[in-house]
Write a protein that holds these residues in place. Structure first.
Motif, PDB file in Angstrom:
ATOM      1  N   MET A  53     -20.832  36.589   5.856  1.00 17.71           N
ATOM      2  CA  MET A  53     -19.610  35.840   5.540  1.00 17.71           C
ATOM      3  C   MET A  53     -19.919  34.341   5.522  1.00 17.71           C
ATOM      4  SD  MET A  53     -15.928  36.117   7.384  1.00 17.71           S
ATOM      5  CE  MET A  53     -16.137  37.878   7.723  1.00 17.71           C
ATOM      6  N   SER A  54     -19.452  33.689   4.490  1.00 19.10           N
ATOM      7  CA  SER A  54     -19.854  32.287   4.338  1.00 19.10           C
ATOM      8  C   SER A  54     -18.891  31.355   5.060  1.00 19.10           C
ATOM      9  CB  SER A  54     -19.893  31.947   2.857  1.00 19.10           C
ATOM     10  OG  SER A  54     -18.645  32.256   2.297  1.00 19.10           O
ATOM     11  N   ASN A  55     -19.419  30.301   5.626  1.00 21.99           N
ATOM     12  CA  ASN A  55     -18.624  29.408   6.464  1.00 21.99           C
ATOM     13  C   ASN A  55     -17.560  28.621   5.723  1.00 21.99           C
ATOM     14  OD1 ASN A  55     -19.747  30.139   8.813  1.00 21.99           O
ATOM     15  ND2 ASN A  55     -21.460  28.720   8.648  1.00 21.99           N
ATOM     16  N   LEU A  56     -17.924  28.147   4.539  1.00 20.06           N
ATOM     17  CA  LEU A  56     -17.006  27.288   3.804  1.00 20.06           C
ATOM     18  C   LEU A  56     -15.695  28.017   3.467  1.00 20.06           C
ATOM     19  CD1 LEU A  56     -17.430  24.392   3.163  1.00 20.06           C
ATOM     20  CD2 LEU A  56     -18.399  25.002   0.955  1.00 20.06           C
ATOM     21  N   HIS A  57     -15.822  29.275   2.985  1.00 21.20           N
ATOM     22  CA  HIS A  57     -14.629  30.060   2.637  1.00 21.20           C
ATOM     23  C   HIS A  57     -13.790  30.361   3.876  1.00 21.20           C
ATOM     24  CE1 HIS A  57     -15.777  30.690  -1.521  1.00 21.20           C
ATOM     25  NE2 HIS A  57     -16.995  31.010  -1.120  1.00 21.20           N
ATOM     26  N   THR A  58     -14.477  30.755   4.946  1.00 27.41           N
ATOM     27  CA  THR A  58     -13.754  31.100   6.175  1.00 27.41           C
ATOM     28  C   THR A  58     -13.044  29.875   6.732  1.00 27.41           C
ATOM     29  OG1 THR A  58     -15.784  32.319   6.564  1.00 27.41           O
ATOM     30  CG2 THR A  58     -14.064  32.567   8.191  1.00 27.41           C
ATOM     31  N   GLU A  59     -13.757  28.768   6.691  1.00 29.81           N
ATOM     32  CA  GLU A  59     -13.191  27.517   7.214  1.00 29.81           C
ATOM     33  C   GLU A  59     -11.892  27.139   6.500  1.00 29.81           C
ATOM     34  OE1 GLU A  59     -15.409  23.569   7.014  1.00 29.81           O
ATOM     35  OE2 GLU A  59     -16.824  24.883   8.089  1.00 29.81           O
ATOM     36  N   ILE A  60     -11.949  27.152   5.190  1.00 32.00           N
ATOM     37  CA  ILE A  60     -10.781  26.730   4.415  1.00 32.00           C
ATOM     38  C   ILE A  60      -9.661  27.778   4.524  1.00 32.00           C
ATOM     39  CG2 ILE A  60     -11.594  27.600   2.184  1.00 32.00           C
ATOM     40  CD1 ILE A  60     -10.507  25.087   0.888  1.00 32.00           C
ATOM     41  N   PHE A  61     -10.046  29.049   4.632  1.00 29.19           N
ATOM     42  CA  PHE A  61      -9.045  30.110   4.794  1.00 29.19           C
ATOM     43  C   PHE A  61      -8.324  29.955   6.135  1.00 29.19           C
ATOM     44  CE2 PHE A  61      -8.109  34.863   5.408  1.00 29.19           C
ATOM     45  CZ  PHE A  61      -6.997  34.827   4.590  1.00 29.19           C
ATOM     46  N   GLU A  62      -9.072  29.669   7.194  1.00 29.37           N
ATOM     47  CA  GLU A  62      -8.453  29.464   8.513  1.00 29.37           C
ATOM     48  C   GLU A  62      -7.489  28.283   8.457  1.00 29.37           C
ATOM     49  OE1 GLU A  62      -8.487  31.477  11.052  1.00 29.37           O
ATOM     50  OE2 GLU A  62      -9.813  32.804   9.895  1.00 29.37           O
ATOM     51  N   LYS A  63      -7.915  27.222   7.796  1.00 27.93           N
ATOM     52  CA  LYS A  63      -7.065  26.037   7.652  1.00 27.93           C
ATOM     53  C   LYS A  63      -5.784  26.394   6.900  1.00 27.93           C
ATOM     54  CE  LYS A  63      -7.397  21.338   5.761  1.00 27.93           C
ATOM     55  NZ  LYS A  63      -8.283  20.397   5.051  1.00 27.93           N
ATOM     56  N   SER A  64      -5.950  27.115   5.813  1.00 24.78           N
ATOM     57  CA  SER A  64      -4.801  27.503   4.998  1.00 24.78           C
ATOM     58  C   SER A  64      -3.851  28.406   5.791  1.00 24.78           C
ATOM     59  CB  SER A  64      -5.288  28.217   3.731  1.00 24.78           C
ATOM     60  OG  SER A  64      -4.198  28.492   2.885  1.00 24.78           O
ATOM     61  N   LYS A  65      -4.411  29.321   6.584  1.00 27.45           N
ATOM     62  CA  LYS A  65      -3.585  30.262   7.356  1.00 27.45           C
ATOM     63  C   LYS A  65      -2.670  29.556   8.357  1.00 27.45           C
ATOM     64  CE  LYS A  65      -6.594  33.464   8.690  1.00 27.45           C
ATOM     65  NZ  LYS A  65      -7.162  34.755   9.156  1.00 27.45           N
ATOM     66  N   LYS A  66      -3.113  28.386   8.819  1.00 25.36           N
ATOM     67  CA  LYS A  66      -2.272  27.642   9.764  1.00 25.36           C
ATOM     68  C   LYS A  66      -1.031  27.085   9.070  1.00 25.36           C
ATOM     69  CE  LYS A  66      -5.700  26.250  13.154  1.00 25.36           C
ATOM     70  NZ  LYS A  66      -7.017  25.784  12.668  1.00 25.36           N
ATOM     71  N   MET A  67      -1.162  26.822   7.785  1.00 25.94           N
ATOM     72  CA  MET A  67      -0.075  26.149   7.071  1.00 25.94           C
ATOM     73  C   MET A  67       0.769  27.078   6.221  1.00 25.94           C
ATOM     74  SD  MET A  67      -2.092  22.731   5.857  1.00 25.94           S
ATOM     75  CE  MET A  67      -3.449  23.555   5.045  1.00 25.94           C
ATOM     76  N   VAL A  68       0.164  28.214   5.827  1.00 20.86           N
ATOM     77  CA  VAL A  68       0.774  29.091   4.829  1.00 20.86           C
ATOM     78  C   VAL A  68       0.719  30.520   5.370  1.00 20.86           C
ATOM     79  CG1 VAL A  68       0.435  29.971   2.476  1.00 20.86           C
ATOM     80  CG2 VAL A  68      -0.036  27.563   2.974  1.00 20.86           C
ATOM     81  N   GLU A 108     -13.247  43.865   3.492  1.00 19.30           N
ATOM     82  CA  GLU A 108     -14.055  43.421   4.626  1.00 19.30           C
ATOM     83  C   GLU A 108     -14.196  41.905   4.665  1.00 19.30           C
ATOM     84  OE1 GLU A 108     -17.755  45.532   4.356  1.00 19.30           O
ATOM     85  OE2 GLU A 108     -16.723  47.385   4.933  1.00 19.30           O
ATOM     86  N   SER A 109     -14.270  41.292   3.484  1.00 14.13           N
ATOM     87  CA  SER A 109     -14.515  39.851   3.440  1.00 14.13           C
ATOM     88  C   SER A 109     -13.191  39.081   3.424  1.00 14.13           C
ATOM     89  CB  SER A 109     -15.348  39.508   2.202  1.00 14.13           C
ATOM     90  OG  SER A 109     -14.759  40.044   1.051  1.00 14.13           O
ATOM     91  N   THR A 110     -13.281  37.779   3.575  1.00 12.37           N
ATOM     92  CA  THR A 110     -12.096  36.922   3.446  1.00 12.37           C
ATOM     93  C   THR A 110     -12.043  36.421   2.000  1.00 12.37           C
ATOM     94  OG1 THR A 110     -13.399  35.030   4.163  1.00 12.37           O
ATOM     95  CG2 THR A 110     -12.112  36.155   5.854  1.00 12.37           C
ATOM     96  N   PRO A 111     -10.889  35.895   1.571  1.00  7.91           N
ATOM     97  CA  PRO A 111     -10.781  35.483   0.170  1.00  7.91           C
ATOM     98  C   PRO A 111     -11.807  34.421  -0.204  1.00  7.91           C
ATOM     99  CG  PRO A 111      -8.635  35.416   1.228  1.00  7.91           C
ATOM    100  CD  PRO A 111      -9.630  35.687   2.305  1.00  7.91           C
ATOM    101  N   LYS A 112     -12.287  34.519  -1.445  1.00  8.07           N
ATOM    102  CA  LYS A 112     -13.121  33.458  -1.999  1.00  8.07           C
ATOM    103  C   LYS A 112     -12.186  32.363  -2.499  1.00  8.07           C
ATOM    104  CE  LYS A 112     -16.849  35.813  -1.486  1.00  8.07           C
ATOM    105  NZ  LYS A 112     -17.273  35.631  -0.096  1.00  8.07           N
ATOM    106  N   PHE A 113     -12.614  31.137  -2.366  1.00  9.03           N
ATOM    107  CA  PHE A 113     -11.858  30.010  -2.918  1.00  9.03           C
ATOM    108  C   PHE A 113     -12.611  29.513  -4.138  1.00  9.03           C
ATOM    109  CE2 PHE A 113      -8.456  29.032   0.096  1.00  9.03           C
ATOM    110  CZ  PHE A 113      -8.759  29.966   1.079  1.00  9.03           C
ATOM    111  N   PHE A 114     -11.908  29.436  -5.249  1.00 10.47           N
ATOM    112  CA  PHE A 114     -12.559  29.067  -6.515  1.00 10.47           C
ATOM    113  C   PHE A 114     -12.234  27.635  -6.870  1.00 10.47           C
ATOM    114  CE2 PHE A 114     -12.228  33.638  -6.480  1.00 10.47           C
ATOM    115  CZ  PHE A 114     -13.518  34.001  -6.845  1.00 10.47           C
ATOM    116  N   LYS A 115     -13.253  26.926  -7.389  1.00  8.66           N
ATOM    117  CA  LYS A 115     -13.018  25.521  -7.709  1.00  8.66           C
ATOM    118  C   LYS A 115     -12.953  25.270  -9.208  1.00  8.66           C
ATOM    119  CE  LYS A 115     -17.918  24.325  -7.540  1.00  8.66           C
ATOM    120  NZ  LYS A 115     -18.990  23.546  -6.937  1.00  8.66           N
TER     121      LYS A 115
END
Ligand code: PLP
Length: 423
Positions: A1-16, A31-38
C-alpha cells in the motif's frame, strides 16, 4: 500500500464522510484504499504517484471519446474565455438542443438539468403531473439515481411491495414505488390489475447496466410499452447510461420502441455535468413555465457543459459507433483469453457479458435479472480487481459495475492491455 494515497485518503476522511463524494469511489470491500488521480489523457489516467492505468471506468460512462479529446478541449478553452455561468439565456443550449432533437426522432423537446438523478426526479414528477396518478413501477436491478422514490428495494411481503433501501426515505414515498422483477411481464400485468388507475409510469433502464449488465429481451421492453399504453400510464426509458452510448438514439433507437419520456445523463455532457429529460411536446409542455409541473436550476444549461456535450456528441457519427464497438470487442476478447489462461485457470470461471461498448466481467452466463446473479461475486471480485490494479488496469471498484470502452481504447491500447495482462 502506497503512502501518498493512504495519506491523502486519511486526510480526506477527516473532512468528508468516508473520504469520498460518491460512495462507489471508496473502494469499500476492496483490499486497497482508493487511488487518487491527478491527470488523464486518452484511455489512460495517472495517479498522484505517477503510475498510469488503462481506464475502463471512464468516469462511469460519460467519456465516450476518452479523456481530453482535442476537439472538445479546444471548444471548452474557447468557451472558458466567454465566462462560465450566466443564469440567463444563452445560445449554447439552443445549439445542443437543436443538434440533439434533429437526431432523436422519438422526442420533440428537451430540458437540460445537471445530473442523471435530477433528470429522473423531474421525469417522475412530470409523469405524475401528466397522468394525475401517483404510483411508479421500478425494477429490481435498475438504478435511477439517488431520488427518494428510487431508493427502494423489494419488500418481503406481497409481490410489488416495497421498502426503502436508504435511511431517510419516508415510508409514504416508498409506498408509491412498486418493485417488480426484470423479465417478468406477468408480474407487470398483475401489478396493473392490482393497482388499477393508480400507476403513473413504469421506469426502466432499457439496458440495465448499474447492477451488472442485465440485457433484456425485446419482448419484455415491448411488453412494457403495450401495457403502459393500455393502462394510460407512461413509459420512462432511463437512458442515462445507454443514451448516446449504445447508439446515438440509445436503446429507443436500437429496439425501435418509443418511450413517453427519456432521461439522459453521462455521455450527454461528455464528462461535464449535464442531465436531460426529453419527450413529445404534449408531455413536455406540462413543465414550468408553460405548465404546472415545477422544475428549475441555477446552473442548468451551464454554457461550458453545453459546449462540452455538443462537441462530444458531434463526433458520435455512425462510423464512430462502429469503431467504438470494435474497440470494445477487441478488449473484451483479450480479457476473455487472459481470464481463461491466467495462473492455471484461477479466473477461468469468469465470463464477460457484453453489449456495444459496455462489458461486465462476471462468474456466470445468461444473467438477465438479479435472481440469476451468483451471490458471492462481490468477494470473488477482490483478488481480480487488486491484481488488475497492480498491473495498471483500472476497473470500477465494485463487482456490480460495468466497464466501458471508448474511442480512445484503440488497437495500441489493446496491445498495451495484452502486455500488461501477461506481464
Ligand atoms: C448514472 C445513472 C443515474 C444517475 O445519474 P447521476 O448523474 O449519477 O445522478 C441514473 N440512471 C441511470 C440509468 C444511471 O446510469
Amino acid at each position: 500500500m502506497s503512502n501518498l494515497h493512504t495519506e491523502i485518503f486519511e486526510k480526506s476522511k477527516k473532512m468528508v464522510p468516508g473520504g469520498v463524494h460518491s460512495p462507489v469511489r471508496s473502494f469499500k470491500g476492496m483490499e486497497s484504499t482508493p487511488k487518487f488521480f491527478k491527470s488523464a489523457n486518452g484511455a489512460y489516467f495517472t495517479d498522484i504517484e505517477g503510475k498510469d492505468y488503462i481506464d475502463f471506468c471512464m468516469s462511469f460512462g460519460p467519456l465516450v471519446l476518452g479523456h481530453q479529446n482535442p476537439a472538445v478541449k479546444e471548444k471548452l478553452t474557447q468557451a472558458l474565455g466567454r465566462g462560465w455561468s450566466y443564469g440567463a439565456c444563452e445560445p449554447y443550449s439552443v445549439d445542443l438542443a437543436e443538434y440533439l432533437l434533429s437526431r432523436l426522432p422519438h422526442v420533440d423537446q428537451i430540458r437540460f438539468v445537471n445530473s442523471g438523478t435530477e433528470a429522473v426526479m423531474t421525469a417522475l414528477r412530470l409523469a405524475r403531473g401528466v397522468t394525475k396518478k401517483n404510483k411508479i413501477i421500478k425494477f429490481n436491478g435498475c438504478y435511477h439515481g439517488h431520488v427518494d422514490a428510487m431508493l427502494i428495494k423489494a419488500g418481503s411481503g406481497l409481490a410489488g411491495a416495497a421498502e426503502s433501501s436508504s435511511l431517510g426515505v419516508p415510508k409514504g414515498v416508498a409506498d408509491d414505488t412498486l418493485i417488480l422483477e426484470l423479465e417478468d411481464l406477468d408480474g407487470v400485468k398483475k401489478c396493473f390489475e392490482d393497482h388499477k388507475d393508480e400507476i403513473a409510469a413504469i421506469i426502466v433502464e432499457p439496458l440495465p447496466a448499474n447492477n451488472g449488465l442485465l440485457i433484456q429481451d425485446q419482448e419484455f421492453l415491448q411488453g412494457l410499452r403495450d401495457i403502459t399504453k393500455a393502462n394510460d400510464a407512461l413509459l420512462i426509458f432511463d437512458e442515462v447510461i445507454s443514451g448516446f452510448r449504445v447508439a446515438f438514439g440509445g436503446m429507443a433507437e436500437l429496439t425501435g420502441i418509443t418511450p413517453d419520456i427519456v432521461t439522459y445523463g453521462k455521455v450527454i455532457g461528455g464528462g461535464l455535468p449535464v442531465g436531460a429529460l426529453a419527450a413529445k411536446t404534449e408531455i413536455m409542455e406540462h413543465l414550468a413555465p408553460v405548465g404546472g409541473v415545477y422544475q428549475a436550476g441555477t446552473l442548468s444549461a451551464n454554457p461550458l457543459a453545453m459546449v462540452g456535450g455538443l462537441e462530444t456528441l458531434k463526433q458520435m457519427t455512425k462510423e464512430n459507433y462502429e469503431k467504438l464497438e470494435q474497440n470494445t470487442l477487441r478488449i473484451v476478447n483479450i480479457f476473455k483469453k487472459w481470464l481463461a489462461e491466467y495462473n492455471d485457470g484461477q479466473f477461468s470461471n469468469y465470463n464477460i457479458i457484453h453489449h456495444s461498448s459496455l462489458f461486465w466481467i462476471v462468474p456466470g452466463d445468461k444473467i438477465k435479472s438479479v435472481g440469476n446473479i451468483p451471490g458471492n461475486i462481490g468477494e470473488d471480485f477482490v483478488p481480480l480487481f487488486e491484481l488488475l490494479l497492480e498491473k495498471g488496469i483500472y476497473l470500477s471498484p465494485n463487482a456490480y459495475e460495468v466497464g466501458f470502452g471508448s474511442l480512445a481504447h484503440d488497437e495500441d491500447v489493446a496491445k498495451d492491455l495484452e502486455k500488461r495482462l501477461w506481464s
